[in-house]
Design a protein around this motif. Structure first.
Motif, PDB file in Angstrom:
ATOM      1  N   ARG A  96       0.832  -1.200   0.000  1.00  0.00           N
ATOM      2  CA  ARG A  96       0.000   0.000   0.000  1.00  0.00           C
ATOM      3  C   ARG A  96       0.871   1.257   0.000  1.00  0.00           C
ATOM      4  O   ARG A  96       0.638   2.197  -0.765  1.00  0.00           O
ATOM      5  N   LEU A  97       1.905   1.271   0.854  1.00  0.00           N
ATOM      6  CA  LEU A  97       2.801   2.431   0.913  1.00  0.00           C
ATOM      7  C   LEU A  97       3.535   2.625  -0.409  1.00  0.00           C
ATOM      8  O   LEU A  97       3.710   3.750  -0.886  1.00  0.00           O
ATOM      9  N   PHE A  98       3.970   1.529  -1.003  1.00  0.00           N
ATOM     10  CA  PHE A  98       4.667   1.595  -2.284  1.00  0.00           C
ATOM     11  C   PHE A  98       3.751   2.165  -3.368  1.00  0.00           C
ATOM     12  O   PHE A  98       4.150   3.022  -4.155  1.00  0.00           O
ATOM     13  N   GLN A  99       2.502   1.721  -3.388  1.00  0.00           N
ATOM     14  CA  GLN A  99       1.542   2.227  -4.367  1.00  0.00           C
ATOM     15  C   GLN A  99       1.287   3.721  -4.154  1.00  0.00           C
ATOM     16  O   GLN A  99       1.164   4.480  -5.118  1.00  0.00           O
ATOM     17  N   GLU A 100       1.236   4.152  -2.895  1.00  0.00           N
ATOM     18  CA  GLU A 100       1.065   5.582  -2.607  1.00  0.00           C
ATOM     19  C   GLU A 100       2.253   6.376  -3.123  1.00  0.00           C
ATOM     20  O   GLU A 100       2.087   7.461  -3.687  1.00  0.00           O
ATOM     21  N   LEU A 103       1.976   6.823  -6.835  1.00  0.00           N
ATOM     22  CA  LEU A 103       0.996   7.862  -7.171  1.00  0.00           C
ATOM     23  C   LEU A 103       1.567   9.252  -6.941  1.00  0.00           C
ATOM     24  O   LEU A 103       1.382  10.162  -7.756  1.00  0.00           O
ATOM     25  N   ILE A 104       2.276   9.433  -5.820  1.00  0.00           N
ATOM     26  CA  ILE A 104       2.884  10.735  -5.517  1.00  0.00           C
ATOM     27  C   ILE A 104       3.918  11.083  -6.578  1.00  0.00           C
ATOM     28  O   ILE A 104       3.965  12.205  -7.081  1.00  0.00           O
ATOM     29  N   ALA A 105       4.738  10.090  -6.971  1.00  0.00           N
ATOM     30  CA  ALA A 105       5.758  10.333  -7.990  1.00  0.00           C
ATOM     31  C   ALA A 105       5.115  10.691  -9.324  1.00  0.00           C
ATOM     32  O   ALA A 105       5.594  11.591 -10.032  1.00  0.00           O
ATOM     33  N   LYS A 106       4.016  10.032  -9.665  1.00  0.00           N
ATOM     34  CA  LYS A 106       3.321  10.356 -10.921  1.00  0.00           C
ATOM     35  C   LYS A 106       2.752  11.763 -10.876  1.00  0.00           C
ATOM     36  O   LYS A 106       2.845  12.509 -11.844  1.00  0.00           O
ATOM     37  N   LYS A 107       2.146  12.130  -9.738  1.00  0.00           N
ATOM     38  CA  LYS A 107       1.593  13.485  -9.604  1.00  0.00           C
ATOM     39  C   LYS A 107       2.702  14.530  -9.699  1.00  0.00           C
ATOM     40  O   LYS A 107       2.551  15.546 -10.369  1.00  0.00           O
ATOM     41  N   ASP A 108       3.833  14.259  -9.007  1.00  0.00           N
ATOM     42  CA  ASP A 108       4.964  15.185  -9.055  1.00  0.00           C
ATOM     43  C   ASP A 108       5.481  15.322 -10.486  1.00  0.00           C
ATOM     44  O   ASP A 108       5.822  16.408 -10.941  1.00  0.00           O
ATOM     45  N   SER A 109       5.517  14.226 -11.194  1.00  0.00           N
ATOM     46  CA  SER A 109       5.985  14.233 -12.579  1.00  0.00           C
ATOM     47  C   SER A 109       5.060  15.059 -13.456  1.00  0.00           C
ATOM     48  O   SER A 109       5.507  15.837 -14.297  1.00  0.00           O
ATOM     49  N   LEU A 110       3.753  14.920 -13.239  1.00  0.00           N
ATOM     50  CA  LEU A 110       2.789  15.693 -14.008  1.00  0.00           C
ATOM     51  C   LEU A 110       2.937  17.176 -13.722  1.00  0.00           C
ATOM     52  O   LEU A 110       2.926  18.014 -14.631  1.00  0.00           O
ATOM     53  N   VAL A 111       3.076  17.523 -12.452  1.00  0.00           N
ATOM     54  CA  VAL A 111       3.227  18.930 -12.064  1.00  0.00           C
ATOM     55  C   VAL A 111       4.525  19.474 -12.632  1.00  0.00           C
ATOM     56  O   VAL A 111       4.579  20.575 -13.187  1.00  0.00           O
TER      57      VAL A 111
END
Length: 116
Positions: A96-100, A103-111
């Protein structure tokens, strides 16, 4: 073989070493099995106890030493089962932590890509 297959739903194994009717139910029913058994290990322990009891006579008593040995084995198996459950919970939490983090890395990448 045709009769057994069509009428009873059983497979017949017939070779030089064995003649066997495989009586495997097509669909599991609620009465087939022990509902308290949730893992394969539960059935393994049950089969081990049945194998131990197989040589006993109907009214034969267990010796105190045998009872204690069985209690120790059951306790040991229970400890292993609890340890495995704790490990499973830890692994689920790590996943679960790894999946979070993904997601955070993907959001950061998008931003980050939007800023460029």
């Amino acid at each position: 073989q045709k009769f057994f297959r069509e009428q009873l739903g059983w497979a017949i194994i017939n070779n030089e070493q064995i003649l066997k009717a495989e009586k495997i139910p097509a669909h599991a029913e609620s009465y087939m099995g022990i509902t308290d058994f949730t893992e394969i290990r539960d059935y393994c322990l049950f089969c081990a106890v049945l194998a131990f009891l197989e040589d006993k006579e109907e009214q034969e008593q267990f010796e105190a030493e045998q009872k204690e040995r069985i209690k120790r084995r059951v306790k040991y198996i229970r400890i292993i089962k609890e340890s495995a459950e704790k490990q499973r919970v830890r692994e689920e939490e790590n996943l679960r932590l790894f999946q979070e983090q993904i997601l955070i890395a993907k959001k950061d990448s998008l931003v980050y890509n939007r800023v460029d």
